[in-house]
Design an enzyme around this catalytic site. Structure first.
Site, mmCIF file in Angstrom:
data_model
loop_
_atom_site.group_PDB
_atom_site.id
_atom_site.type_symbol
_atom_site.label_atom_id
_atom_site.label_comp_id
_atom_site.label_asym_id
_atom_site.label_seq_id
_atom_site.Cartn_x
_atom_site.Cartn_y
_atom_site.Cartn_z
ATOM 1 C CD1 TRP A 149 -1.095 2.398 2.168
ATOM 2 C CD2 TRP A 149 -2.859 1.708 0.989
ATOM 3 N NE1 TRP A 149 -1.994 3.427 2.151
ATOM 4 C CE2 TRP A 149 -3.093 3.032 1.433
ATOM 5 C CE3 TRP A 149 -3.839 1.070 0.225
ATOM 6 C CZ2 TRP A 149 -4.266 3.722 1.143
ATOM 7 C CZ3 TRP A 149 -5.008 1.753 -0.065
ATOM 8 C CH2 TRP A 149 -5.215 3.063 0.400
ATOM 9 C CG MET A 150 2.433 5.278 -2.012
ATOM 10 S SD MET A 150 3.416 5.544 -3.512
ATOM 11 C CE MET A 150 2.157 5.354 -4.762
ATOM 12 C CD1 TRP A 202 -3.702 4.225 5.063
ATOM 13 C CD2 TRP A 202 -4.610 3.370 6.916
ATOM 14 N NE1 TRP A 202 -3.434 5.097 6.094
ATOM 15 C CE2 TRP A 202 -3.979 4.593 7.240
ATOM 16 C CE3 TRP A 202 -5.234 2.647 7.935
ATOM 17 C CZ2 TRP A 202 -3.988 5.120 8.533
ATOM 18 C CZ3 TRP A 202 -5.234 3.158 9.221
ATOM 19 C CH2 TRP A 202 -4.610 4.385 9.508
ATOM 20 C CD GLU A 219 -6.707 14.619 5.452
ATOM 21 O OE1 GLU A 219 -6.305 14.193 6.543
ATOM 22 O OE2 GLU A 219 -7.316 13.914 4.646
ATOM 23 C CG ASP A 224 -1.364 11.330 2.297
ATOM 24 O OD1 ASP A 224 -2.162 10.558 1.745
ATOM 25 O OD2 ASP A 224 -1.670 12.047 3.260
ATOM 26 C CB THR A 233 1.125 13.774 5.618
ATOM 27 O OG1 THR A 233 0.430 12.682 5.020
ATOM 28 C CG2 THR A 233 1.525 14.749 4.537
ATOM 29 N NE ARG A 244 -5.688 14.628 9.290
ATOM 30 C CZ ARG A 244 -6.840 14.531 9.942
ATOM 31 N NH1 ARG A 244 -6.836 14.542 11.262
ATOM 32 N NH2 ARG A 244 -7.978 14.410 9.301
#
Length: 618
Positions: free
Chosen positions: A101-102, A128, A283, A104, A164, A227
């Site tokens: 998984w990838m 995720w 975000e 941001d 992130t 965040r």
């Protein structure tokens, strides 16, 4: 090698393939569909009476981040995907990890001859979770080499996720990386990391500041609403600033501003950089200057006359990236949009398709601002687990201010993607009559770079009802559109993805134009999310309609009018794959002929692979 269009070998198909049914047939189909829907609804009511309804919540929400899955598809009957279909879906020149998984993009930067991309990554699965920072490097933003993980969740302040963050490069060459971590008590905090050896071009080893976290949620901000720090910029007083996303009173999206002189100690300013009611949690905020002459990109700390500032936020409620252009006051640290009616979250989108969590950086090597964006999957997690990977990044894009309109950014694929171009084919002034589809014989069509320009020739005025926006897709006919390309289509047009313009009559007699992508017939699979994407695109009086389309298997990136409006499409065909994929022109307008001129390149693969540490250089 160049080739020209031969109408005798590629005759137009005049069957209305984009709207096959007659009105009578459509009425019958609608009645039949209503009866079926009533029966299904009755069955659903009976079933729910027997079993209590349990709402499926996307994973990630409980952890305080955006949903990273498609719960609406969890109850769909799975399609019988084959390994050949899964293999075809993997991109050839877009960046994605070897497996798993990838999400941001994080901290992109240029350092000692290498471009660095960090990204949210799950080392253990194609769904995720277990979020760490993956790491890859490239000489040209296209040919990437995988490196070992950069940051992993191994301290109390990030044990539930290294989320992130952004990089700031100081005047002395030092690199500051600020990132969000989730603590052992599920609190979002901001942490500092830096290279163990800044002289290492690959930046293989990273250290976390012993005094982390350097910022914690301030009073009035919930623990899970704090965040994604931005790249810092230097103010006129010599103090660094940065902003990050949050929300106030559940519905007001806000960007907080902090000052620092040493990146260890931070002061929260009174008020906010900007706030927009009704937009919810912000975000992945981005904030950067653009030159109003539209010719050059600017370092993030640039201030002064002739400069506007872009404020961008990813809206957690809608999973859409919005931006606005405005004026920044470095004394009060307030930003004001040029057009309040198109403020952040209620106006322009960075990308009108499947796209999220974008981030820019200033490339000091080529004096350009480069934009990254994450494209997630729209199939099921079951399918992702079977194929062993999920998600990819867009082709990096340059960003400039559009000084012709004064209202838009211009996004364009970085010039290095042209290094992948192989043989080309030219088509000049191909006539596409109303209701027709014209095949373009170019051989392999799964990896393409397409430049297309369209001229319209008005015929007898039509009485077709004008449906605003992109309507229900390419089947919605109007006087001047839709017209454009059918990409990743099979020969019978049972699967196709139209990329098209849709000019409509405005109340003042002018034309307003929408640029659209219709995924509704891109796949025969039922367990894939398919919709019509699009938005307005300014077309000036002295301009023809033009688009650039990058096709890379299951990802299609489309740029209208030099990049004023951009759409990323995620498609999963079952038949229009490998040698069966085709390319067509189409015109489903009722009142215009269209003449199309195109230049099409087949693109090579980027051959993304692990870094060859056994060799001295690459």
């Amino acid at each position: 090698m160049e080739a020209s269009y031969d109408p005798e070998q590629n005759p137009p198909l005049h069957a209305p393939l984009l709207d096959r049914s007659s009105p009578r047939t459509r009425r019958f189909a609608a009645i039949f569909a209503c009866l079926v829907s009533l029966l299904l609804l009755l069955a659903l009511i009976i079933n729910q009476a027997q079993q209590p309804f349990e709402k499926v919540q996307p994973r990630g929400v409980a952890e305080g981040v955006s949903a990273k899955s498609n719960p609406s598809l969890l109850n769909q009957v799975p399609f019988n995907w084959t390994n050949a279909m899964f293999s075809w879906q993997r991109s050839a020149y877009h960046f994605q990890p070897q497996k798993n998984w990838m999400n941001d993009p994080n901290g992109p930067l240029y350092h000692k001859g290498w471009y660095h991309l960090f990204y949210q990554y799950n080392p253990y699965s194609a769904i995720w979770g277990n979020i760490t920072w993956g790491h890859a490097v490239s000489r040209d933003l296209i040919h990437w080499l995988y490196l070992p993980l950069a940051l992993v969740p191994d301290h109390w302040y990030d044990i539930k996720g290294v989320w992130t963050g952004s990089a700031t490069i100081l005047a002395d060459g030092q690199i500051i990386m600020l990132y969000t971590g989730e603590t052992n008590e599920s609190v979002q905090v901001q942490n500092l990391a830096y290279p163990a050896n800044v002289s290492d071009p690959l930046l293989l080893h990273w250290l976390k500041y012993p005094g982390n976290p350097v910022m914690v949620p301030p009073p009035g901000v919930k623990p899970d609403d704090f965040r994604d720090p931005t790249t810092a910029w230097l103010g006129p007083d010599g103090t660094w600033r940065l902003t990050m996303g949050s929300k106030f009173d559940t519905t007001i999206g806000i960007s907080l501003v902090y000052h620092t002189t040493n990146f260890r100690d931070y002061e929260l300013l009174d008020g906010v950089l900007h706030a927009v009611p009704g937009t919810g949690m912000w975000e992945c905020v981005d904030f950067y200057p653009v030159a109003i002459n539209g010719s050059v990109a600017l370092d993030t700390s640039s201030l002064g006359p002739g400069i506007k500032h872009v404020l961008k936020a990813s809206l957690d409620n809608t999973k859409v990236d919005h931006y606005a252009i405005g004026t920044y006051d470095p004394i009060t640290d307030k930003w004001t949009p040029d057009n309040p009616e198109e403020d952040v979250g209620i106006g322009l989108k960075v990308d009108y398709g499947r796209y999220y969590a974008s981030k820019t950086f200033f490339d000091q090597h080529k004096q350009r601002r480069v934009l990254w964006g994450w494209i997630n999957e729209t199939d099921t997690e079951t399918a992702d687990l079977k194929k062993g990977w999920a998600s990819l990044q867009t082709i990096p894009r340059t960003v400039l201010y559009d000084n012709k309109t004064g209202t838009n950014l211009l996004q364009w694929p970085v010039e290095e993607v042209e290094s992948l171009r192989l043989n080309s084919t030219m088509f000049k002034e191909v006539l596409v009559e109303p209701g027709s589809v014209v095949p373009l014989d170019i051989g392999t069509t799964t990896q393409l770079d397409i430049l297309a320009e369209f001229e319209i020739e008005p015929l007898i005025p039509s009485t077709t009802n004008e449906i605003d926006n992109c309507g229900d897709g390419a089947v919605d006919r109007s006087t001047y559109g839709p017209f454009g390309l059918l990409v990743i289509a099979d020969a019978s047009l049972s699967e196709l993805t139209p990329i098209y313009f849709r000019p409509l009559n405005a109340s003042d007699g002018s034309l307003k134009t929408y640029f659209c992508s219709d995924e509704t017939r891109s796949s025969k699979a039922s367990d894939v999310f398919k919709q019509v994407y699009g938005g307005k695109v300014p077309v000036l009086d002295d301009e023809n309609y033009n688009m650039r389309v990058l096709v890379d298997h299951s990802i299609v990136e489309s740029f209208a009018q030099g990049g004023r409006t951009v759409i990323s499409s995620r498609i999963y065909p079952t038949e229009a794959i490998y040698g069966a994929a085709r390319l067509f022109l189409f015109n489903n307008a009722t009142g215009v002929n269209v003449k199309a001129t195109l230049k099409i390149w087949e693109l090579n693969s980027a051959f993304i692979r692990p870094f060859p540490f056994e060799r001295d250089s690459v």
